[in-house]
Design a protein around this motif. Structure first.
Motif, PDB file in Angstrom:
ATOM      1  N   LYS A  71       0.761  90.233  79.498  1.00  0.00           N
ATOM      2  CA  LYS A  71       1.011  90.195  78.062  1.00  0.00           C
ATOM      3  C   LYS A  71       1.295  88.761  77.625  1.00  0.00           C
ATOM      4  O   LYS A  71       2.173  88.097  78.173  1.00  0.00           O
ATOM      5  CB  LYS A  71       2.207  91.083  77.701  1.00  0.00           C
ATOM      6  CG  LYS A  71       1.927  92.576  77.778  1.00  0.00           C
ATOM      7  CD  LYS A  71       3.196  93.361  77.448  1.00  0.00           C
ATOM      8  CE  LYS A  71       2.940  94.865  77.493  1.00  0.00           C
ATOM      9  NZ  LYS A  71       2.145  95.331  76.355  1.00  0.00           N
ATOM     10  N   GLY A  72       0.534  88.272  76.627  1.00  0.00           N
ATOM     11  CA  GLY A  72       0.737  86.919  76.117  1.00  0.00           C
ATOM     12  C   GLY A  72       0.100  85.832  76.947  1.00  0.00           C
ATOM     13  O   GLY A  72       0.281  84.637  76.664  1.00  0.00           O
ATOM     14  N   PHE A  73      -0.697  86.213  77.965  1.00  0.00           N
ATOM     15  CA  PHE A  73      -1.253  85.211  78.881  1.00  0.00           C
ATOM     16  C   PHE A  73      -2.177  84.217  78.174  1.00  0.00           C
ATOM     17  O   PHE A  73      -2.060  83.000  78.378  1.00  0.00           O
ATOM     18  CB  PHE A  73      -2.015  85.915  80.008  1.00  0.00           C
ATOM     19  CG  PHE A  73      -2.715  84.965  80.945  1.00  0.00           C
ATOM     20  CD1 PHE A  73      -1.996  84.279  81.896  1.00  0.00           C
ATOM     21  CD2 PHE A  73      -4.076  84.755  80.857  1.00  0.00           C
ATOM     22  CE1 PHE A  73      -2.627  83.396  82.766  1.00  0.00           C
ATOM     23  CE2 PHE A  73      -4.719  83.883  81.710  1.00  0.00           C
ATOM     24  CZ  PHE A  73      -3.993  83.205  82.673  1.00  0.00           C
ATOM     25  N   PHE A  74      -3.083  84.706  77.321  1.00  0.00           N
ATOM     26  CA  PHE A  74      -4.039  83.801  76.673  1.00  0.00           C
ATOM     27  C   PHE A  74      -3.345  82.889  75.667  1.00  0.00           C
ATOM     28  O   PHE A  74      -3.757  81.739  75.477  1.00  0.00           O
ATOM     29  CB  PHE A  74      -5.146  84.614  75.997  1.00  0.00           C
ATOM     30  CG  PHE A  74      -6.048  85.309  76.978  1.00  0.00           C
ATOM     31  CD1 PHE A  74      -6.946  84.582  77.743  1.00  0.00           C
ATOM     32  CD2 PHE A  74      -5.972  86.678  77.171  1.00  0.00           C
ATOM     33  CE1 PHE A  74      -7.772  85.205  78.669  1.00  0.00           C
ATOM     34  CE2 PHE A  74      -6.787  87.316  78.091  1.00  0.00           C
ATOM     35  CZ  PHE A  74      -7.688  86.586  78.843  1.00  0.00           C
ATOM     36  N   THR A  75      -2.281  83.372  75.053  1.00  0.00           N
ATOM     37  CA  THR A  75      -1.498  82.514  74.172  1.00  0.00           C
ATOM     38  C   THR A  75      -0.878  81.373  74.963  1.00  0.00           C
ATOM     39  O   THR A  75      -0.889  80.211  74.533  1.00  0.00           O
ATOM     40  CB  THR A  75      -0.388  83.325  73.477  1.00  0.00           C
ATOM     41  OG1 THR A  75      -0.981  84.350  72.688  1.00  0.00           O
ATOM     42  CG2 THR A  75       0.465  82.430  72.587  1.00  0.00           C
ATOM     43  N   VAL A  76      -0.345  81.696  76.119  1.00  0.00           N
ATOM     44  CA  VAL A  76       0.260  80.680  76.976  1.00  0.00           C
ATOM     45  C   VAL A  76      -0.771  79.648  77.411  1.00  0.00           C
ATOM     46  O   VAL A  76      -0.528  78.434  77.336  1.00  0.00           O
ATOM     47  CB  VAL A  76       0.908  81.340  78.208  1.00  0.00           C
ATOM     48  CG1 VAL A  76       1.291  80.288  79.242  1.00  0.00           C
ATOM     49  CG2 VAL A  76       2.141  82.117  77.801  1.00  0.00           C
ATOM     50  N   MET A  77      -1.932  80.092  77.854  1.00  0.00           N
ATOM     51  CA  MET A  77      -2.950  79.169  78.338  1.00  0.00           C
ATOM     52  C   MET A  77      -3.478  78.277  77.229  1.00  0.00           C
ATOM     53  O   MET A  77      -3.776  77.100  77.453  1.00  0.00           O
ATOM     54  CB  MET A  77      -4.109  79.951  78.980  1.00  0.00           C
ATOM     55  CG  MET A  77      -3.724  80.681  80.252  1.00  0.00           C
ATOM     56  SD  MET A  77      -2.856  79.645  81.458  1.00  0.00           S
ATOM     57  CE  MET A  77      -4.079  78.369  81.751  1.00  0.00           C
ATOM     58  N   THR A  78      -3.602  78.819  76.018  1.00  0.00           N
ATOM     59  CA  THR A  78      -4.093  78.016  74.886  1.00  0.00           C
ATOM     60  C   THR A  78      -3.162  76.853  74.596  1.00  0.00           C
ATOM     61  O   THR A  78      -3.612  75.750  74.253  1.00  0.00           O
ATOM     62  CB  THR A  78      -4.222  78.898  73.631  1.00  0.00           C
ATOM     63  OG1 THR A  78      -5.147  79.955  73.887  1.00  0.00           O
ATOM     64  CG2 THR A  78      -4.710  78.080  72.439  1.00  0.00           C
ATOM     65  N   GLY A  79      -1.874  77.088  74.721  1.00  0.00           N
ATOM     66  CA  GLY A  79      -0.915  76.046  74.399  1.00  0.00           C
ATOM     67  C   GLY A  79      -0.498  75.176  75.565  1.00  0.00           C
ATOM     68  O   GLY A  79      -0.226  73.981  75.386  1.00  0.00           O
ATOM     69  N   THR A  80      -0.462  75.726  76.762  1.00  0.00           N
ATOM     70  CA  THR A  80       0.096  74.975  77.873  1.00  0.00           C
ATOM     71  C   THR A  80      -0.870  73.978  78.507  1.00  0.00           C
ATOM     72  O   THR A  80      -0.409  72.999  79.104  1.00  0.00           O
ATOM     73  CB  THR A  80       0.600  75.921  78.979  1.00  0.00           C
ATOM     74  OG1 THR A  80      -0.433  76.841  79.331  1.00  0.00           O
ATOM     75  CG2 THR A  80       1.823  76.685  78.524  1.00  0.00           C
ATOM     76  N   ILE A  81      -2.179  74.196  78.376  1.00  0.00           N
ATOM     77  CA  ILE A  81      -3.114  73.216  78.954  1.00  0.00           C
ATOM     78  C   ILE A  81      -2.993  71.861  78.256  1.00  0.00           C
ATOM     79  O   ILE A  81      -2.817  70.836  78.930  1.00  0.00           O
ATOM     80  CB  ILE A  81      -4.561  73.750  78.932  1.00  0.00           C
ATOM     81  CG1 ILE A  81      -4.699  74.874  79.973  1.00  0.00           C
ATOM     82  CG2 ILE A  81      -5.553  72.626  79.229  1.00  0.00           C
ATOM     83  CD1 ILE A  81      -6.069  75.497  80.026  1.00  0.00           C
TER      84      ILE A  81
END
Length: 273
Positions: A71-81
């Motif tokens: 849950k929320g994985f793609f949101t994390v990847m969009t911002g953390t890279i």
């Protein structure tokens, strides 16, 4: 400095960012379910049935399948890279600048590594938090949606829109001060511990035991892995308690505040009646 160190001016920037982003993505994929479970346990109320890590995993798999653990994985990847790019750039450039400033003091390699890595870790973490905290707020709300009475969302944009509507831009930076207090010292301690322990290990093992005066690959892996373990254990003593407090602050949504306000009004009404 150890011959295995590669400074910023000698670094292949393309490989550095591509390989770094790839490794970071792989680690995130592997460890993300742990973060989801940990976050749910941190916000669990007294009435929550799922009070252990195993029960949380079983509940997620039962209701959402394997997707529940992400849950929320793609949101994390969009911002953390992009945040990771900023962090690594600041880390390496600050480390080089710190080493140059320390040269006149004629300190030992271990001391220089501890100070330069600590300053670099602190500076890079401070810059990265400005980008990461809103992503962290959104992703953690997605992690706990529907759990223990928390709000349901349709995605990361829905979370951001509702937070902005209820709390303004400050809502996306809930826990920012505590994040800085948690991760900036933690990053400084981690990198200082890693840099100093790595140089200490090189001094014990010997720096130039491989071909052409360079350390062998197994020795490099051993030193870096051991240094990482020492650094992680040292930094976690600082991070864990404050991280729990920060997570609870970031979960205190507008609807929860309204529920508390409604409870107070009902209490006052009962007193009046």
């Amino acid at each position: 400095m150890a011959s295995s160190d590669i400074n910023w001016d000698r670094l292949d920037k393309t490989k550095f960012y591509v390989v770094g982003a790839g490794l970071f993505t792989g680690v995130t994929v592997a460890l993300y379910p742990v973060s989801v479970v940990k976050t749910r346990l941190q916000v669990a109320s007294k009435d929550t049935l799922e009070r252990s890590a195993l029960s949380v995993v079983k509940g997620l798999l039962k209701t959402d399948g394997i997707r529940g653990l992400y849950k929320g994985f793609f949101t994390v990847m969009t911002g953390t890279i992009p945040t990771r790019v900023i962090f690594l750039t600041a880390l390496e450039t600050t480390k080089v600048a710190s080493l140059r400033m320390l040269e006149p003091f004629r300190l030992s390699d271990t001391t220089q590594a501890a100070i330069s890595n600590g300053v670099a870790g602190m500076t890079s973490s401070l810059l990265a938090q400005a980008m990461f905290v809103p992503i962290d707020v959104v992703s953690q709300k997605l992690m706990v949606q529907g759990y223990s009475g928390h709000t349901q969302y349709t995605g990361g944009l829905d979370v951001a829109r509702k937070v902005l509507r209820s709390d303004g831009i400050r809502g996306l930076y809930k826990g920012f001060g505590l994040s800085v207090m948690t991760y900036v010292p933690s990053s400084a301690v981690w990198w200082a511990s890693y840099g100093s322990s790595k140089h200490y290990l090189w001094r014990i093992l010997g720096d130039n035991s491989g071909e052409e005066g360079t350390p062998s690959l197994p020795k490099i892996i051993l030193v870096q892995a051991t240094g990482g373990i020492i650094a992680g254990a040292t930094a976690s003593c600082i991070t864990t308690p404050l991280d729990t407090i920060k997570t609870r602050l970031q979960k205190f949504s507008f609807l929860e505040k309204m529920a508390k306000q409604r409870g107070r009004l009902e209490h006052h009404f009962m007193i009046i009646v």
